[in-house]
Design an enzyme around this catalytic site. Structure first.
Site, PDB file in Angstrom:
ATOM      1  N   HIS A   7       0.824  -1.218   0.000  1.00  0.00           N
ATOM      2  CA  HIS A   7       0.000   0.000   0.000  1.00  0.00           C
ATOM      3  C   HIS A   7       0.862   1.274   0.000  1.00  0.00           C
ATOM      4  O   HIS A   7       0.793   2.100  -0.900  1.00  0.00           O
ATOM      5  CB  HIS A   7      -0.867   0.040   1.263  1.00  0.00           C
TER       6      HIS A   7
HETATM    7  C1  BDR Z   1      -3.004   0.886   5.306  1.00  0.00           C
HETATM    8  O1  BDR Z   1      -3.233   0.419   6.627  1.00  0.00           O
HETATM    9  C2  BDR Z   1      -2.054  -0.120   7.167  1.00  0.00           C
HETATM   10  O2  BDR Z   1      -2.314  -1.383   7.665  1.00  0.00           O
HETATM   11  C3  BDR Z   1      -1.007  -0.098   6.084  1.00  0.00           C
HETATM   12  O3  BDR Z   1       0.246   0.250   6.620  1.00  0.00           O
HETATM   13  C4  BDR Z   1      -1.504   0.945   5.110  1.00  0.00           C
HETATM   14  O4  BDR Z   1      -1.051   2.231   5.457  1.00  0.00           O
HETATM   15  C5  BDR Z   1      -3.746  -0.014   4.339  1.00  0.00           C
HETATM   16  O5  BDR Z   1      -5.103   0.001   4.599  1.00  0.00           O
END
Ligand code: BDR
Ligand code: CA
Length: 313
Positions: A243
């Site tokens: 992400h």
């Molecule tokens: C986001 O939430 C976190 O778990 C990850 O680091 C990312 O920033 C994804 O939904």
């Protein structure tokens, strides 16, 4: 690509770690002024420590790391150990950091830096809940027009949600903070799940990263080995979604991404859809655009960039 000054606001998190490594491996395009930790994936005591571990992994013990807010503006902290493990960085065995945490609060660092640097020269890269940035905007509203851009990972439209049926984690944890950031008037670029779920570390891509044979390459491969089990089980996807590195990759290669300049509002009232990013992708609301909301990614180009840059560390 002109050199861009950034502050990384983050809650590491394996994918945050990769985003930070990508930025620190790209000094021709990105100058990291500092890293501000926020509570999110795990509590603040761990996110600030993890941020320092990642800086040391990148060979940058000189980086300034500040601890920020330990809880959302108005809500109880929700964490994501079920995804990231107990430490937030489960996977590799990294040494405890020896570099110190900087004195002072992350919010003050954000405010002071935005006031000191020339207006329009500092980009904020937000990889976690938006509590630090919203608190800075509340404390010093004069900084809003001085922000060059806010590039953030958060929200979803077509993918809808990951922590609830309708909300993505970063926005859900602190929806009031997100509401303030989306309304602050600074140019916003948003990497929602619609894009990040295309940044999948397949076995082949992870093998290429592991084959770098460097401490950073091996650590990233071990992080994604750990992190992928969650998405494989949940979505049946072919590896872990990276992400947060979408944020730092966009700074280097914006041509890898495609999106729309649209209106995005944050749901803060409904228990059922709390934290939903109501993205007017089809431009039917008549509301003024406030964000460039990404929708597509050249995933092969993204992994080629990431692997090449990790190889520089
Ligand atoms: C986001 O939430 C976190 O778990 C990850 O680091 C990312 O920033 C994804 O939904
Ligand atoms: Ca994150």
């Amino acid at each position: 690509m002109p050199l861009r000054k950034i502050i990384i606001d983050t809650d590491p998190g394996q994918d945050d770690a990769v985003a930070i490594l990508l930025a620190l491996a790209s000094p021709d395009e990105i100058e990291v002024l500092g890293i501000t930790a926020v509570a999110g994936n795990v509590p603040l005591a761990l996110t600030q420590k993890n941020a320092r571990m990642v800086c040391e992994l990148a060979g940058r013990p000189d980086m300034r790391v500040f601890a920020g807010c330990d809880a959302p503006l108005r809500r109880k902290l929700i964490t994501a150990e079920h995804v990231h493990g107990k430490t937030g960085l489960d996977g590799p065995t990294l040494p405890d950091p020896t570099m110190p945490l900087c004195d002072g609060h992350a919010v003050d660092f954000l405010v002071d830096t935005l006031r000191t640097e020339p207006a329009g020269s500092v980009t904020l890269c937000a990889l976690g809940p938006l509590t630090n940035i919203a608190t800075a905007l509340q404390k010093a509203p004069d900084i809003a027009p001085r922000i060059a851009q806010i590039v953030l990972m958060g929200g979803a439209y077509f993918e809808v949600g990951n922590i609830t049926p309708t909300a993505e984690f970063n926005i859900y944890v602190d929806p009031e903070a997100a509401e303030q950031v989306f309304a602050c008037g600074a140019p916003l670029t948003v990497m929602p799940l619609d894009v990040t779920h295309k940044a999948l570390v397949t076995a082949e891509r992870n093998a290429a990263i592991r084959a770098l044979g460097t401490p950073a390459g091996l650590a990233v491969a071990q992080m994604t080995d750990f992190f992928e089990r969650f998405d494989r089980e949940k979505y049946g996807s072919d590896g872990a979604p990276l992400h947060d590195p979408c944020v730092t990759a966009w700074l280097i290669r914006p041509d890898l991404f495609a999106g729309r300049h649209i209106n995005v509002e944050i749901e803060t009232a409904s228990d059922l859809t709390l934290g939903m990013t109501v993205a007017d992708w089809w431009r039917v609301s008549g509301r003024a655009p406030n964000a460039t909301f990404m929708g597509d990614l050249d995933a092969d180009g993204f992994f080629a960039l990431l692997t090449e840059r990790l190889g520089r560390l």
